[in-house]
Design an enzyme around this catalytic site. Structure first.
Site, mmCIF file in Angstrom:
data_model
loop_
_atom_site.group_PDB
_atom_site.id
_atom_site.type_symbol
_atom_site.label_atom_id
_atom_site.label_comp_id
_atom_site.label_asym_id
_atom_site.label_seq_id
_atom_site.Cartn_x
_atom_site.Cartn_y
_atom_site.Cartn_z
ATOM 1 N N ASN A 316 57.153 112.823 42.477
ATOM 2 C CA ASN A 316 57.289 114.237 42.103
ATOM 3 C C ASN A 316 57.078 114.390 40.604
ATOM 4 O O ASN A 316 57.841 115.066 39.893
ATOM 5 C CB ASN A 316 58.661 114.771 42.516
ATOM 6 C CG ASN A 316 58.644 116.271 42.754
ATOM 7 O OD1 ASN A 316 57.623 116.932 42.579
ATOM 8 N ND2 ASN A 316 59.777 116.812 43.151
ATOM 9 N N HIS A 352 66.127 123.162 44.362
ATOM 10 C CA HIS A 352 65.732 122.745 45.702
ATOM 11 C C HIS A 352 66.358 123.626 46.782
ATOM 12 O O HIS A 352 65.739 123.873 47.819
ATOM 13 C CB HIS A 352 66.138 121.289 45.952
ATOM 14 C CG HIS A 352 65.124 120.297 45.467
ATOM 15 N ND1 HIS A 352 65.107 119.804 44.187
ATOM 16 C CD2 HIS A 352 64.077 119.704 46.101
ATOM 17 C CE1 HIS A 352 64.111 118.945 44.054
ATOM 18 N NE2 HIS A 352 63.465 118.874 45.193
#
Length: 479
Positions: A316, A352
């Protein structure tokens, strides 16, 4: 017709309709990139922006219907904010608050007990992208006192609304990322990444197809392994009755495969972006063109990494770089690196979603990285360890041991990230006796005892009195 085709594929593969829509949207990037190279590349900037806006809206509607208006509304709000208060701390603070709160309200309204293929999925990408633009305008107005990293993305003016829309809806990063700056997008639109010899689109097709092939490979591996290491089994009573060693082995493979899903998806996106030409990243020392400017995973480094920090750095990648640049490094005023790291991880978890699994996973990540740093310093205090590590014949064994240990620990943390709900991930950890929790949580106490009573201490040397001036200068230099 489109709905029927999606339902047919979903039933054939055994995957939810929403996941098929996402996969088709990612794969659509390839014909769209070839179309752009053939017919749009040499058009005016207005047409290029219009192309990305039209395509982005079409993909958004295909996946989310009229809920796509949330993206448009958020973009317009931030554009108005930039017009009213460009390049100010107020605009930065408001942008951070508005974007994060808009996303949070979306989570509250649509969150379920599993991963949600709702408008909030691309909106979390949009949240960082819009916030980054406001920061870059701030850096561009400030000009002095900013780092070289900030100068590379600083904007000397407020982007127009059509530029904001094109940058935000560009299909190469709209659905699942990666993050790329407005400066990169505008350089691409202005032809700065063109072939310098011919002025034609860059020679990026081969590099893009390589990433596509690698992405397909990761997706296939994920689908195959998912039949053997599934969420259903890890939550079953059979898993709970397995021995601890077998549980650890299962979790190790399960967690690694969970990452394969994300890696495969990011590689599919990266391939289309590379063919488009947006991922140009200069040249290496041998003059070869680099196409990793939008890479969200550094695949060779990730697979070889045998430390927590290397794994985190390679996975990521663009999101982590964004967090480091716009959150972690901007918290320098706190005066404590660990505190800045903790706040950054807390925001990353909040970004998230609201599920407890995210917060627990990033808490374990924080504990693991500090455990690794402390353990490494302790082990390197012993000469026998240094000697052992320096021997070439032992290096493959050491690498393999560390790789397995790090992968197990990372997979252990991913249990909560993958299962999301407290009841589910707590059930798994309970069956494993919270074994790594005890290791990471008790480490600070163990570390203190080792440092205080076990490890060899460095002998302090008496400095002669006639060297006082030199000693003072050394102390000042160390300060």
């Amino acid at each position: 017709m489109a709905r029927g085709f999606v339902e047919f594929l979903a039933s054939a593969i055994g995957t939810p309709d929403d996941a098929i829509r996402l996969l088709l949207s990612l794969l659509a990037g390839y014909p769209l990139s070839f179309l752009y190279r053939a017919y749009v590349y040499h058009q005016s900037a207005l047409i290029k922006h219009g192309f990305f806006i039209a395509v982005g809206l079409a993909i958004a509607y295909f996946n989310f219907g009229f809920d796509m208006y949330h993206s448009l509304l958020n973009i317009v709000i931030i554009y108005i904010l930039l017009l009213i208060s460009p390049g100010t701390k107020l605009s930065v603070g408001l942008a951070f608050f508005i974007n994060t709160m808009y996303l949070t309200l979306g989570y509250i309204s649509h969150s379920t007990d599993s991963y949600d293929f709702k408008w909030t999925m691309p909106h979390c990408v949009l949240t960082l992208r819009l916030t980054g633009v406001v920061f870059d305008v701030y850096d561009g107005k400030k000009k002095t006192g900013i780092s070289q990293e900030q100068k590379e993305t600083a904007l000397s003016r407020v982007p127009s609304l059509i530029e904001m829309l094109g940058h935000s809806l560009c299909y190469g990063g709209f659905m699942i990322g990666p993050q790329f700056s407005m400066k990169r997008y505008l350089d691409f639109i202005n032809g700065n990444f063109s072939n310098p010899t011919t002025g034609k689109p860059p020679d990026s097709i081969y590099a893009g197809l390589k990433r596509f092939s690698l992405g397909v490979l990761y997706i296939i591996i994920y689908q195959v392994l998912n039949y053997f290491v599934s969420d259903d089994f890890i939550l079953s009573s059979k898993f709970q009755t397995m021995g601890l060693f077998l549980q650890c082995a299962y979790v190790l493979v399960w967690g690694k495969n969970l990452l394969n899903k994300y890696i495969g998806s990011w590689l599919l996106v990266e391939g289309s972006i590379t063919i488009l030409g947006l991922s140009y990243n200069g040249k290496d020392k041998n003059g070869n063109e680099l196409w990793d400017g939008c890479a969200n995973v550094r695949t060779p480094e990730f697979e070889y990494a045998n430390t927590f920090r290397l794994l985190i750095h390679c996975f990521n990648y663009n999101t982590n770089q964004w967090m480091a640049k716009y959150v972690f490094k901007r918290l320098k005023f706190l005066g404590n690196k660990s505190l800045s790291q903790g706040v950054t991880l807390l925001y990353l978890a909040f970004w998230h979603g609201l599920h407890t699994g995210y917060y627990h996973c990033f808490l374990l990540e924080f504990l693991m990285t500090n455990f690794e740093d402390g353990l490494s310093s302790v082990l390197m205090s012993f000469e026998i360890v240094k000697t052992f590590q320096s021997k070439e014949s032992f290096k493959p064994v050491i690498w393999l041991f560390r790789k397995l240990a790090v992968t197990l620990a990372m997979s252990y943390a991913l249990v909560s990230f993958g299962l999301l709900i407290t009841q589910r991930w707590l059930q798994v950890y309970k069956s494993m006796y919270f074994i790594l929790h005890f290791v990471f949580l008790l480490w600070p106490v163990v570390h203190f005892i080792l440092r205080k009573y076990v490890l060899p201490r460095k002998s302090s040397k008496t400095v002669p009195s006639n060297n006082t001036s030199n000693t003072e200068s050394v102390e000042k230099k160390n300060e």
